[in-house]
Design a protein around this motif. Sequence first.
Motif, mmCIF file in Angstrom:
data_model
loop_
_atom_site.group_PDB
_atom_site.id
_atom_site.type_symbol
_atom_site.label_atom_id
_atom_site.label_comp_id
_atom_site.label_asym_id
_atom_site.label_seq_id
_atom_site.Cartn_x
_atom_site.Cartn_y
_atom_site.Cartn_z
ATOM 1 N N GLN A 110 7.808 -6.066 -0.442
ATOM 2 C CA GLN A 110 8.811 -5.505 -1.339
ATOM 3 C C GLN A 110 8.377 -4.156 -1.917
ATOM 4 O OE1 GLN A 110 11.755 -6.847 -2.054
ATOM 5 N NE2 GLN A 110 12.431 -5.850 -3.919
ATOM 6 N N ILE A 111 7.097 -4.025 -2.230
ATOM 7 C CA ILE A 111 6.681 -2.851 -3.006
ATOM 8 C C ILE A 111 5.947 -1.781 -2.211
ATOM 9 C CG2 ILE A 111 6.553 -4.152 -5.155
ATOM 10 C CD1 ILE A 111 3.532 -4.273 -4.848
ATOM 11 N N THR A 114 7.493 1.562 -1.086
ATOM 12 C CA THR A 114 8.816 1.698 -1.693
ATOM 13 C C THR A 114 8.627 1.991 -3.176
ATOM 14 O OG1 THR A 114 8.867 -0.698 -1.985
ATOM 15 C CG2 THR A 114 9.992 0.212 -0.060
ATOM 16 N N GLN A 133 -0.755 -4.623 9.098
ATOM 17 C CA GLN A 133 0.530 -4.240 9.671
ATOM 18 C C GLN A 133 1.404 -3.501 8.644
ATOM 19 O OE1 GLN A 133 3.270 -7.422 10.931
ATOM 20 N NE2 GLN A 133 2.848 -6.736 13.006
ATOM 21 N N SER A 135 0.391 -1.996 5.932
ATOM 22 C CA SER A 135 -0.274 -0.758 5.571
ATOM 23 C C SER A 135 -0.031 0.326 6.621
ATOM 24 C CB SER A 135 -1.770 -1.021 5.402
ATOM 25 O OG SER A 135 -2.441 0.161 5.116
ATOM 26 N N ARG A 137 2.424 0.688 8.600
ATOM 27 C CA ARG A 137 3.812 1.134 8.658
ATOM 28 C C ARG A 137 4.241 1.883 7.414
ATOM 29 N NH1 ARG A 137 6.100 -4.288 10.680
ATOM 30 N NH2 ARG A 137 5.754 -4.117 12.908
ATOM 31 N N ARG A 138 3.540 1.702 6.321
ATOM 32 C CA ARG A 138 4.138 2.156 5.073
ATOM 33 C C ARG A 138 3.267 3.019 4.172
ATOM 34 N NH1 ARG A 138 7.376 -2.826 2.528
ATOM 35 N NH2 ARG A 138 8.547 -3.542 4.333
ATOM 36 N N ALA A 139 2.196 2.444 3.640
ATOM 37 C CA ALA A 139 1.394 3.161 2.653
ATOM 38 C C ALA A 139 0.031 2.477 2.570
ATOM 39 C CB ALA A 139 2.101 3.133 1.298
ATOM 40 N N PRO A 140 -0.966 3.171 2.041
ATOM 41 C CA PRO A 140 -2.310 2.593 2.018
ATOM 42 C C PRO A 140 -2.391 1.297 1.218
ATOM 43 C CG PRO A 140 -2.359 4.921 1.398
ATOM 44 C CD PRO A 140 -0.921 4.520 1.457
ATOM 45 N N ILE B 40 6.453 5.072 16.215
ATOM 46 C CA ILE B 40 6.142 5.279 14.789
ATOM 47 C C ILE B 40 4.764 5.916 14.658
ATOM 48 C CG2 ILE B 40 5.518 4.062 12.645
ATOM 49 C CD1 ILE B 40 7.827 2.098 13.284
ATOM 50 N N ARG B 46 7.060 7.705 8.281
ATOM 51 C CA ARG B 46 6.902 6.774 7.165
ATOM 52 C C ARG B 46 8.290 6.316 6.729
ATOM 53 N NH1 ARG B 46 1.884 7.137 4.067
ATOM 54 N NH2 ARG B 46 0.446 6.370 5.636
ATOM 55 N N PRO B 47 8.601 5.053 6.890
ATOM 56 C CA PRO B 47 9.959 4.612 6.590
ATOM 57 C C PRO B 47 10.308 4.849 5.122
ATOM 58 C CG PRO B 47 8.509 2.726 6.884
ATOM 59 C CD PRO B 47 7.732 3.939 7.301
ATOM 60 N N LEU B 49 11.708 3.574 2.522
ATOM 61 C CA LEU B 49 12.209 2.287 2.064
ATOM 62 C C LEU B 49 12.873 2.373 0.699
ATOM 63 C CD1 LEU B 49 9.219 0.250 3.372
ATOM 64 C CD2 LEU B 49 11.506 0.283 4.321
ATOM 65 N N MET B 50 12.452 3.376 -0.076
ATOM 66 C CA MET B 50 13.077 3.510 -1.380
ATOM 67 C C MET B 50 14.548 3.869 -1.196
ATOM 68 S SD MET B 50 12.016 5.871 -4.595
ATOM 69 C CE MET B 50 10.296 5.474 -4.707
ATOM 70 N N MET B 61 13.699 -5.834 -8.497
ATOM 71 C CA MET B 61 12.449 -5.775 -9.245
ATOM 72 C C MET B 61 12.738 -5.593 -10.736
ATOM 73 S SD MET B 61 9.062 -5.761 -8.759
ATOM 74 C CE MET B 61 8.659 -5.220 -7.104
ATOM 75 N N PHE B 91 11.589 -10.032 -8.442
ATOM 76 C CA PHE B 91 10.152 -9.812 -8.513
ATOM 77 C C PHE B 91 9.833 -9.236 -9.884
ATOM 78 C CE2 PHE B 91 10.982 -9.612 -3.991
ATOM 79 C CZ PHE B 91 9.910 -10.295 -3.456
#
Lengths: 338, 338
Positions: A110-111, A114, A133, A135, A137-140, B40, B46-47, B49-50, B61, B91
């Motif tokens: 979720q976070i 995002t 996986q 990490s 795709r998205r962020a550290p 990717i 970087r998707p 997502l936001m 959230m 969340f």
Amino acid sequence: MATLSDVARLAGVTTATVSNVLRNPGKVKPSTVEKVEAAIASTGYRPNLMARALAEGKSSMVAMVLPDITNPFYPEFVAVAERVARDRNYFLMVCNTPDRPDIGLAYLKQITGTLAGGVLVLDTGILPGDIEQISNRRAPIVLASNEAIHYDEQVPHVVLDLHRAGEIAGQHLVELGHREVGAIVGCGLAGRQIVRLGGFESALQAAGLSLAPEHVRDTPDTVEGGRAAAESLLAANANITAIFATNDLMAYGAAQVLAERGIAVPQAMSLIGITDIHLARDMRPALTTVALHTETMATLAINLLLDLIEDPGHQPRSVKVPEPALVVRASTGVVAAI
Amino acid sequence: MATLSDVARLAGVTTATVSNVLRNPGKVKPSTVEKVEAAIASTGYRPNLMARALAEGKSSMVAMVLPDITNPFYPEFVAVAERVARDRNYFLMVCNTPDRPDIGLAYLKQITGTLAGGVLVLDTGILPGDIEQISNRRAPIVLASNEAIHYDEQVPHVVLDLHRAGEIAGQHLVELGHREVGAIVGCGLAGRQIVRLGGFESALQAAGLSLAPEHVRDTPDTVEGGRAAAESLLAANANITAIFATNDLMAYGAAQVLAERGIAVPQAMSLIGITDIHLARDMRPALTTVALHTETMATLAINLLLDLIEDPGHQPRSVKVPEPALVVRASTGVVAAI
């Protein structure tokens, strides 16, 4: 749904002015602020701030995911990490994922990338493969699990020598002359604290001693868990002279049982934990323990995460916490003559 | 920066397929997942997502802002609020805003209506006017301060009768025959705990007694604060037979000082707190206290917030926590004959 333009039109100002009122009302003429606020109220407009953060290209929010906020180790870690993050102009939010790795994973999905530009994960039982996986795709994501040694080198993490922590506890009891000792082993989302126990056993073995299976109790890593384990140990083993708990919180529970039964600490029973939470210092008798350097660990972990956010190629991708250190307080003493 | 379309083009699939891989890789053919993941990786995409959460119209959230995560009241509150929120498909994230209202306000500005669809604020010293302004412009904010009685009715909040809590503590000591009592008064971000103290004094006055100024100590609402205040009280007042602390954490600190000095609790000194944190039950002697019903308070507070998110017109906008309740444990007893 009302838009920013609707508000601007109604207030008779530009959309930039509405935006200024939303962001820095102190810098806008009070009469304009009033007009815009009236327009916001009458249109029911909700500013789309998420879109704005996005448009500005970055969020300065990072997150921590942890398994049990009522276990004082985590709040102590959070308090330090928040301060360090703030000094670097990041906000920190904390997600508590009680008892279930699937909930931890849901939070992480979720976070990550995002709401949070990076995430620190502690002991949540989430599988390293899942973490890697997300990490990638998205962020550290940085792991600061205190059982981190099982994690793949691919995932940035904080290295903590928990085997050595257990060994130090064992050596201390051996040096004080203890031969028959009980062990309380915490079982939580990070799994059984077997690395700490292994270190403890290795110290006994180096002294020609061993830890009999009937002297070991697995228990939840809580005060209540420590109480139950201590009661069970005492009921079954009249001859033990020391108790080792793999975490301070359980040692605190064991100390209560000893006090209730009038078993003097350390005269009749020594007691030692691991971590050095504030409670270890605060309880009476104060607890001898092996410090894991929570402050240092939190500082290293959050700095590694922020470094990786600011530079995805940052090296090294793992950091090492200084070796655990014995903190001798009042709960351990030389074994009583029998 | 690479876009979703770049990834789709390179992988030879539609953007919808890329989106599916990012969200539900389990539902996409493995060979397609592989192709997309390779694309990717090679584009560095970087998707966003936001943007997606935004496009879907809502974030699930919510957040809590609190002043001291190392004070166990807050983690106990968080653990319950998180569980209740999750049961309603939200969340929960937690922001710790140590020691400074300006930091609390910065967090609130950063997250309200952006990262969080609503915020629960506890005791952070943020001015009600600021809270109302942010809430009106962005998203619901509920105050669950344990000194909430100062807040305007405009701001949704949880009502807790802290005067009554102090009064109950005072009545209990009066009934046990105590005439000379000391008071330890916590001072934190919520201000001096003067409402609790006022209730305590009213109980003494109803019994024809009074609390002399030299029997009162203001101190930080921490274990250390309780220790320092107890030491100061004992040094100056040889004749007190009971100590009232406006919060359990300070009572815990006071209990340590009494134990160290060999002052038997409750035989030589009674001790009573307010809140009923877990530690009150766990310490020995277990602490007599006035329960504020943390679980109920957390449940009511988070439910009110979620109700307001789901229906901005929700009524009532404030909820009342059941009356505080005396929990008699081992730390109070009848006054010793002098």
